[in-house]
Design a protein around this motif. Structure first.
Motif, PDB file in Angstrom:
ATOM      1  N   GLU D 189       0.832  -1.203   0.000  1.00  9.87           N
ATOM      2  CA  GLU D 189       0.000   0.000   0.000  1.00  9.87           C
ATOM      3  C   GLU D 189       0.870   1.258   0.000  1.00  9.87           C
ATOM      4  O   GLU D 189       0.583   2.238  -0.693  1.00  9.87           O
ATOM      5  N   ASN D 192       2.492   1.830  -3.385  1.00 11.05           N
ATOM      6  CA  ASN D 192       1.492   2.324  -4.342  1.00 11.05           C
ATOM      7  C   ASN D 192       1.255   3.818  -4.142  1.00 11.05           C
ATOM      8  O   ASN D 192       1.143   4.570  -5.115  1.00 11.05           O
ATOM      9  N   ALA D 270      -7.943 -13.754  -2.930  1.00 12.90           N
ATOM     10  CA  ALA D 270      -8.096 -13.091  -4.230  1.00 12.90           C
ATOM     11  C   ALA D 270      -6.940 -13.488  -5.154  1.00 12.90           C
ATOM     12  O   ALA D 270      -7.138 -13.748  -6.343  1.00 12.90           O
ATOM     13  N   GLU D 290      -3.723  -3.712  -8.198  1.00 13.99           N
ATOM     14  CA  GLU D 290      -4.851  -3.793  -9.121  1.00 13.99           C
ATOM     15  C   GLU D 290      -5.989  -2.879  -8.684  1.00 13.99           C
ATOM     16  O   GLU D 290      -6.605  -2.198  -9.502  1.00 13.99           O
ATOM     17  N   GLU D 291      -6.258  -2.859  -7.395  1.00 17.76           N
ATOM     18  CA  GLU D 291      -7.307  -1.976  -6.888  1.00 17.76           C
ATOM     19  C   GLU D 291      -6.993  -0.516  -7.163  1.00 17.76           C
ATOM     20  O   GLU D 291      -7.883   0.315  -7.284  1.00 17.76           O
ATOM     21  N   ALA D 292      -5.700  -0.211  -7.208  1.00 15.29           N
ATOM     22  CA  ALA D 292      -5.292   1.176  -7.448  1.00 15.29           C
ATOM     23  C   ALA D 292      -5.222   1.487  -8.938  1.00 15.29           C
ATOM     24  O   ALA D 292      -4.834   2.587  -9.327  1.00 15.29           O
ATOM     25  N   GLY D 293      -5.570   0.486  -9.776  1.00 17.23           N
ATOM     26  CA  GLY D 293      -5.503   0.705 -11.212  1.00 17.23           C
ATOM     27  C   GLY D 293      -4.081   0.772 -11.724  1.00 17.23           C
ATOM     28  O   GLY D 293      -3.808   1.326 -12.784  1.00 17.23           O
TER      29      GLY D 293
END
Lengths: 295, 295, 295, 295
Positions: D189, D192, D270, D290-293
């Motif tokens: 995190e 990112n 996941a 991935e969640e952050a694109g």
């Protein structure tokens, strides 16, 4: 429609269901581990048997409504169980809330015997059972589901055909319990926010339950969570925890991340660590209140 | 009941509300930043004004229904705004979804002018507005709330008196939006579990929405989430994200931990990072599906 | 290397830094809002000034080490602040822990004046500052970073050049504080699991801190969390909460979902709701213990 | 010190351990399910046996280093296993990473035979095993722990005596793996956030690993996560998932809510749903990206 059936499990759900079957003029043989609990059913016309196997007839139908996976396996597999007795063409109509895994295991066993297993967990409390207002889920072999449908209709207001895969109805039942707990946590957090802003919790509960969420789950549990009144339990927190763990097991084995289920798990586990396993499952709301310094 | 009122904001919600006020034989002066949008209201009998201030009369009532906090502050504070114009005894009946903080700020300002501020956000979509089926929340000074009640009744089916504290109604409105998003995430995870078990998502949605959760939120959003169909947006995800942040702000300032709101925040933020801000807010469900490898 | 510099902020970090600059034979003009706190610096040779602006010379360097964003903005923007005084070629070397946003705002302001802003937050406690063992991060204009490097070297053991974008060093500093809090929560949960299994918490802390995690964060905070001893605070929980909110703000504005930061936020907010804002930030561990029924 | 011992399991960890025992002039009988893997040990002087039981002598010591709980139970309980053979006074020194439950079960079994079970999982990779740099944990009966200590010292740099309760060492081992995964998620995190702010990920990793977190876990995994390079696996993600589930099982049975472990569980699940079970466990970081694109 079959006119004679067996019924195992005369608890708070099973008894009113048997009474409804008798009202529909069926002949019902009943068995309950604690024989005394059969009294009211017998008074209403049921025939009490001494052993689980005795309620079954070859090729007949036996409904089970027992307390958990272990109790269900026992009435099937034990020496005097229904497993061997049902025989070719018999149907085990299983209404208890058990795991999809247990349903799959029993379905496979019955198949070997030439009999059928139909999973048919229900939505509804004892009052709904009495009033023939249950909703019934149904999964299993097509022919068997067809044959038990009149019986299901005698017990509730609607039957949903979920899948041929025997565990399907249990997945939907567990998913429903998960969604109820999610609604509880949402109410808990929302009511706390209201309370912290000087708004009456019961007013908040009433607003939501009569506008956006005018359905039973929010109406009933909303009042309990608003009043912080969690005893006596309608459905014990320890049972909610068991179901939450079954959801997470199924999530693991099907590779389905469910972070909201994880959050609920942690709320329930904290509740148990604090000694609340016998409170109503809506008591999971107290953890949010404690974190907010409201208890 | 006041027979003449001002109305600012003629969007998809404001227009049907004005039409209902006209049907109740009120005289309505309207103002909209983009004048063209007033056409239908004028055709139905409203009188269009050039400046926000012009819809207000000293001691009268002005309803505002604008898109966000900033737009609301503008129609009050700008040079031609209603702030100075309402005068002693006037009432600003504020129906937009804004933060409790904005309501508190406006209430305090109006009090200095001798006028009143009543926060009155609504539950309901444009169709509900048309059908006079809105639910209205109400917070602010007792006398002012009493005076606007007939107007609120002309616009919806029920009014809930939340608090004298002006931000109260906004807290309840935000809490409701939070609970809707929580229901969406619960459905997303539950439907994924069903799909992974070979069960039709739409069937799952239908079962829940006609049994445990037979209320609008689950019925409407359930279908969207089951079908994974999130465009066109009924309510944009970016607006849901704004509301979620308002909830968390309020949670911070009142010391109310809301882990479920945090989870929803992270789902919405991921959705935005993936470019879905203009999809319907129920598209937050896609993150759970992606994590499950279902997209 | 510049031989004369200004220094604003003589708290527990600023004072030892000034003493080190004096030891390097620099001429240091100091300013502190509470003048009494300058005594030790003056005794060691610093020249105390009455206003922030007085420590600045046109084209010179001023180091700021103040308590938060607001204090930093004041010493720049207020009437007697350094903002206008630094002039063309001057450098504001900003070592406080502030938000990237504040750094960006100040950098933009200084650029308009022809001066430079270098963000240079540090890792290290007062003891590390005394021992010239700080780690310094650096972001801003290339030339300015080059010019301040000898000063940074006089204050710590290593300088990391993060970016030309002025907020970069603050992002890294906040990220570090986030990672410290994450380590604390991990220890909290792990030590609870040990305790519940009858294992001594301090033994668990010692094992981890001398094997997998033999670094300061785990060694120092591990002992505090093992002993559940959170007072007096080395770094107050309310400051950790402020930093966590800055992390989440930055996450929002850059579209970076950080669920672990959300979890920490909720732990800290619960701690504050329970009245622990003045405890050490490692006290966030108590929430996990309470949930486990261990307090 | 015992001069003759048995050793079962010659994988990437077991082999270098055997070589070190031989260097200490011990006589080592070895067994491996796949006999070919014993070649290097034999070349170095070990004596290869055909059956697990053959490496055991009555009253002697057998070290096991196998791949999981099932393999461990097999070498003890199967017909040619060591269970019956160790006899009175014998010691099973169990170094595999298994669940506390398995250790408790085996300890109880050995106790019935008059032999002892010492759980002794290790921290360290194959290179550390080669270099005699392992850290060893130890739980079980006091006398047995004392007797095996010289052997443990021949294999690593330090031995930690955790508890008499046989599962204790496994709890600490699992807790350590949990803390490693927590550190990975924190880095994921944080890096990112850095990347989204235009900062080089590897620079961020380097800063943290040489300042606040200058320890192996952050140094090694930090580089992998910064580079997003997760193959080949040092430790497979599927094994990390297994350990995470063991942590959560233990958390359940001891009533210890661990929300950070739940978060990690969902990240790992996941990852598996996306087909990454054979990647390095640090690949859990990709979900955050991935969640952050960012992928």
């Amino acid at each position: 429609m079959d006119r004679e059936i067996g019924f195992i499990g005369l608890g708070s759900m099973g008894l009113p269901m048997v009474l409804n079957l008798l009202k529909s003029n069926l002949k019902v043989k009943v068995y309950n581990r604690t024989p005394e609990k059969a009294r009211d059913a017998v008074a209403a016309g049921a025939q009490q048997m001494d052993r689980a196997a005795d309620v079954a007839t070859v090729g007949g139908i036996v409904i089970t409504m027992v307390s958990n996976d272990k109790a269900l396996e026992e009435v099937v597999f034990e020496k005097d169980g229904i497993g061997k007795k049902l025989g070719v063409g018999g149907i085990h109509l299983s209404m208890s809330t058990v795991s999809p895994k247990t349903s799959r295991k029993l379905a496979s066993y019955h198949e070997q015997q030439g009999s059928y297993y139909v999973a048919s967990p229900v939505f509804g409390r004892p009052e709904a059972a009495s009033a023939q207002k249950l909703f019934l889920l149904s999964s299993g072999h097509r022919d068997a589901k067809e044959r038990v449908k009149p019986l299901q209709n005698a017990l509730g207001q609607q039957v949903f055909d979920i899948s041929e895969e025997p565990g399907g109805a249990n997945v939907i039942k567990l998913g429903g319990n998960f969604m109820i707990m999610a609604a509880m946590e949402a109410m808990a957090e929302s009511f706390n926010l209201a309370e912290k802003n000087g708004i009456d919790r019961q007013l908040a509960a009433e607003v939501y339950a009569s506008t956006l969420f005018n359905c039973t789950v929010y109406q009933g549990y909303g009042q309990m969570i608003a009043k912080k009144s969690f005893e006596p339990a309608g459905f014990q927190l320890s049972l909610g925890f068991k179901d939450c763990n079954l959801v997470l097991d199924e999530a693991n084995s099907t590779k389905t991340p469910m972070p909201l289920a994880s959050l609920l798990h942690d709320r329930l586990l904290a509740s148990i660590a604090k000694g609340r396993e016998t409170h109503d499952w809506s008591a999971l709301a107290r953890v949010a209140s404690e974190e907010a310094g409201l208890e």
